[in-house]
Motif scaffolding. Structure first.
Motif, PDB file in Angstrom:
ATOM      1  N   VAL A 166      34.106  -7.112 -24.154  1.00  0.00           N
ATOM      2  CA  VAL A 166      34.778  -7.236 -22.863  1.00  0.00           C
ATOM      3  C   VAL A 166      35.702  -6.037 -22.653  1.00  0.00           C
ATOM      4  O   VAL A 166      36.607  -5.787 -23.436  1.00  0.00           O
ATOM      5  N   HIS A 167      35.461  -5.295 -21.571  1.00  0.00           N
ATOM      6  CA  HIS A 167      36.348  -4.206 -21.126  1.00  0.00           C
ATOM      7  C   HIS A 167      37.070  -4.670 -19.845  1.00  0.00           C
ATOM      8  O   HIS A 167      36.413  -4.972 -18.868  1.00  0.00           O
ATOM      9  N   THR A 168      38.354  -4.671 -19.745  1.00  0.00           N
ATOM     10  CA  THR A 168      39.304  -4.769 -20.816  1.00  0.00           C
ATOM     11  C   THR A 168      39.691  -6.246 -20.948  1.00  0.00           C
ATOM     12  O   THR A 168      39.521  -7.011 -20.008  1.00  0.00           O
ATOM     13  N   VAL A 169      40.267  -6.609 -22.076  1.00  0.00           N
ATOM     14  CA  VAL A 169      40.334  -8.024 -22.417  1.00  0.00           C
ATOM     15  C   VAL A 169      41.686  -8.672 -22.157  1.00  0.00           C
ATOM     16  O   VAL A 169      41.794  -9.896 -22.223  1.00  0.00           O
ATOM     17  N   GLY A 172      44.071 -10.270 -16.294  1.00  0.00           N
ATOM     18  CA  GLY A 172      43.811 -11.636 -15.854  1.00  0.00           C
ATOM     19  C   GLY A 172      42.368 -12.045 -16.053  1.00  0.00           C
ATOM     20  O   GLY A 172      42.078 -13.111 -16.622  1.00  0.00           O
ATOM     21  N   LEU A 173      41.424 -11.205 -15.628  1.00  0.00           N
ATOM     22  CA  LEU A 173      40.005 -11.522 -15.773  1.00  0.00           C
ATOM     23  C   LEU A 173      39.583 -11.506 -17.239  1.00  0.00           C
ATOM     24  O   LEU A 173      38.852 -12.394 -17.702  1.00  0.00           O
ATOM     25  N   GLY A 174      40.046 -10.518 -17.989  1.00  0.00           N
ATOM     26  CA  GLY A 174      39.661 -10.409 -19.392  1.00  0.00           C
ATOM     27  C   GLY A 174      40.079 -11.605 -20.220  1.00  0.00           C
ATOM     28  O   GLY A 174      39.330 -12.056 -21.107  1.00  0.00           O
ATOM     29  N   LEU A 175      41.250 -12.165 -19.942  1.00  0.00           N
ATOM     30  CA  LEU A 175      41.713 -13.342 -20.687  1.00  0.00           C
ATOM     31  C   LEU A 175      40.842 -14.561 -20.402  1.00  0.00           C
ATOM     32  O   LEU A 175      40.613 -15.391 -21.284  1.00  0.00           O
ATOM     33  N   PHE A 176      40.357 -14.670 -19.166  1.00  0.00           N
ATOM     34  CA  PHE A 176      39.418 -15.763 -18.864  1.00  0.00           C
ATOM     35  C   PHE A 176      38.094 -15.545 -19.594  1.00  0.00           C
ATOM     36  O   PHE A 176      37.526 -16.485 -20.167  1.00  0.00           O
ATOM     37  N   PHE A 177      37.588 -14.321 -19.578  1.00  0.00           N
ATOM     38  CA  PHE A 177      36.360 -14.029 -20.312  1.00  0.00           C
ATOM     39  C   PHE A 177      36.514 -14.385 -21.792  1.00  0.00           C
ATOM     40  O   PHE A 177      35.636 -15.020 -22.387  1.00  0.00           O
ATOM     41  N   ALA A 178      37.615 -13.970 -22.398  1.00  0.00           N
ATOM     42  CA  ALA A 178      37.817 -14.213 -23.830  1.00  0.00           C
ATOM     43  C   ALA A 178      37.773 -15.703 -24.149  1.00  0.00           C
ATOM     44  O   ALA A 178      37.097 -16.128 -25.103  1.00  0.00           O
ATOM     45  N   GLN A 179      38.477 -16.503 -23.372  1.00  0.00           N
ATOM     46  CA  GLN A 179      38.528 -17.941 -23.643  1.00  0.00           C
ATOM     47  C   GLN A 179      37.182 -18.611 -23.444  1.00  0.00           C
ATOM     48  O   GLN A 179      36.735 -19.423 -24.265  1.00  0.00           O
ATOM     49  N   VAL A 188      34.029 -12.584 -29.785  1.00  0.00           N
ATOM     50  CA  VAL A 188      34.563 -11.766 -28.689  1.00  0.00           C
ATOM     51  C   VAL A 188      35.183 -10.499 -29.250  1.00  0.00           C
ATOM     52  O   VAL A 188      36.114 -10.546 -30.060  1.00  0.00           O
ATOM     53  N   ILE A 189      34.660  -9.347 -28.817  1.00  0.00           N
ATOM     54  CA  ILE A 189      35.291  -8.056 -29.068  1.00  0.00           C
ATOM     55  C   ILE A 189      35.859  -7.571 -27.739  1.00  0.00           C
ATOM     56  O   ILE A 189      35.152  -7.568 -26.723  1.00  0.00           O
ATOM     57  N   GLY A 190      37.106  -7.170 -27.737  1.00  0.00           N
ATOM     58  CA  GLY A 190      37.724  -6.702 -26.509  1.00  0.00           C
ATOM     59  C   GLY A 190      38.354  -5.341 -26.678  1.00  0.00           C
ATOM     60  O   GLY A 190      38.651  -4.913 -27.803  1.00  0.00           O
ATOM     61  N   THR A 191      38.560  -4.655 -25.570  1.00  0.00           N
ATOM     62  CA  THR A 191      39.299  -3.394 -25.591  1.00  0.00           C
ATOM     63  C   THR A 191      40.570  -3.555 -24.773  1.00  0.00           C
ATOM     64  O   THR A 191      40.602  -4.297 -23.789  1.00  0.00           O
ATOM     65  N   THR A 192      41.623  -2.859 -25.186  1.00  0.00           N
ATOM     66  CA  THR A 192      42.872  -2.860 -24.433  1.00  0.00           C
ATOM     67  C   THR A 192      43.674  -1.632 -24.828  1.00  0.00           C
ATOM     68  O   THR A 192      43.266  -0.849 -25.695  1.00  0.00           O
ATOM     69  N   ASP A 235      31.885  -5.395 -18.313  1.00  0.00           N
ATOM     70  CA  ASP A 235      32.676  -4.182 -18.129  1.00  0.00           C
ATOM     71  C   ASP A 235      33.354  -4.168 -16.760  1.00  0.00           C
ATOM     72  O   ASP A 235      32.713  -3.943 -15.738  1.00  0.00           O
ATOM     73  N   GLY A 236      34.683  -4.374 -16.778  1.00  0.00           N
ATOM     74  CA  GLY A 236      35.449  -4.328 -15.545  1.00  0.00           C
ATOM     75  C   GLY A 236      36.087  -2.982 -15.278  1.00  0.00           C
ATOM     76  O   GLY A 236      36.773  -2.813 -14.273  1.00  0.00           O
TER      77      GLY A 236
END
Length: 349
Positions: A166-169, A172-179, A188-192, A235-236
């Motif tokens: 998930v880019h980026t995690v 607001g949107l990234g936190l929903f994706f992660a959960q 879940v691998i995220g970038t920040t 990818d956002g």
């Protein structure tokens, strides 16, 4: 019942290349409309000056003055008067009543903006908020929550055992994706950008977080996946991360281009997908909640998850309902310093 004004105050633009201002516009009410008094407005990237002014046609504005905003939560002041609407089974299913708290989501750009103190719009874009969910939480969750929920079901149906990037995690949107991805049993691998954001993302379900300013994202992803790559990328970011995604996807992986935070992805040759038989999508929420049934299904699912504490909603900051407040929210959102959702508070609520 509160009286219905004839004029609304709205956040918008007078013309291209101007900053956000407070507009005084007629409140036009059609016979099939709900009339809602706003309490909270949700701010999204599509509301920012970056998209409306500098993208030069990426999200064209059809007319001016133009009202911003796709999210509003508030109180119903008036119901539709059209008998065909009142007798529609789908309308009846929504359970609208005067005084009810509702969330409004403008998934369709044809609806127009709802960042105003009062709004009139088709009932099809609204849902009554569960009693144990506040209007503040609802406004923070609607568009980003629905985007994440529909994309992990329809753009790439996330499965147990998959690994997803998930880019980026930490936004607001990234936190929903992660959960939501974690809840399906995937890794879940995220970038920040910062350690603070990384810790927050891990608290919201991310298994691994890469600090893209300090680490080589491609190298770290391949290390974490033993050289295989990920099943899918959401990818956002857009332009700045697009090319590297091809190096991190596994054979038959899926790239879901979610947004354009760094700018629009330039044209590319589809033959690039051939090397690994990759799938590429650039979906929009509006086409996943296009019908009344789809909108109702996904919105009910989202707010059930929030109501039973299966999905957390992070608010970064509240802003005043003013031209200055709107401008600052846009600056903060595009500056990359926010964690979670940005909200505009309308009056006392």
């Amino acid at each position: 019942m509160s009286s219905i004004p004839t004029v609304k105050a709205a956040i918008g633009f007078q013309k291209v290349s101007t900053s956000s201002v407070i507009l005084e516009l007629p409140l036009k009410v059609e016979s099939g409309d709900l009339v809602v008094k706003a309490e909270w407005l949700g701010v999204n990237f599509i509301d920012t000056a970056t998209h409306f002014i500098f993208s030069k046609g990426l999200y064209p504005v059809q007319e001016f003055p133009s009202v911003l905003g796709g999210e509003m939560a508030g109180t119903i002041l008036a119901l539709p008067t059209d008998d065909s609407v009142l007798n529609d089974p789908e309308y009846k299913k929504r359970g609208f009543t005067v005084g009810a708290k509702v969330i409004v989501g403008s998934a369709s750009r044809s609806m127009g903006g709802v960042h105003s103190d009062y709004a009139a719009f088709s009932w099809k874009y609204a849902l009554v908020i569960p009693p144990n969910v506040s209007t503040r939480t609802a406004a923070a969750a609607m568009c980003q929550g629905l985007t994440a929920l529909t994309f992990i079901e329809e753009a790439h149906k996330v499965q147990k055992g998959e690994t997803i990037l998930v880019h980026t995690v930490a936004g607001g949107l990234g936190l929903f994706f992660a959960q939501l991805i974690k809840a399906r049993g995937a890794t879940v691998i995220g970038t920040t950008s910062t350690k603070e954001k990384a810790e927050l993302a891990k608290a919201y379900g991310a298994d691994h977080v890469i600090l893209y300013k300090e680490e080589d994202t491609v190298q770290r992803v391949l290390e974490l996946t033993n050289g295989v790559g990920v099943d899918a990328v959401f990818d956002g970011v857009g332009k700045d991360t697009f090319d590297s995604n091809f190096k991190m996807l596994k054979r038959k992986g899926t790239l879901v281009s979610v947004g354009n935070a760094s700018g629009a992805v330039p044209p590319f040759a589809p033959v690039r997908l051939v090397e690994k038989n990759l799938a590429l999508l650039r979906p929009t929420l509006g086409n996943y909640v296009y019908t009344n049934e789809e909108f109702f299904h996904y919105t009910i699912e989202l707010f059930n998850l929030i109501a039973n504490d299966s999905l957390k909603v992070k608010v970064h900051k509240e802003y005043a309902f003013s031209a200055e407040g709107a401008r600052q929210a846009q600056i903060d959102l595009t500056g990359g310093h926010t964690i979670g959702k940005l909200l505009i508070k309308v009056g006392e609520n």
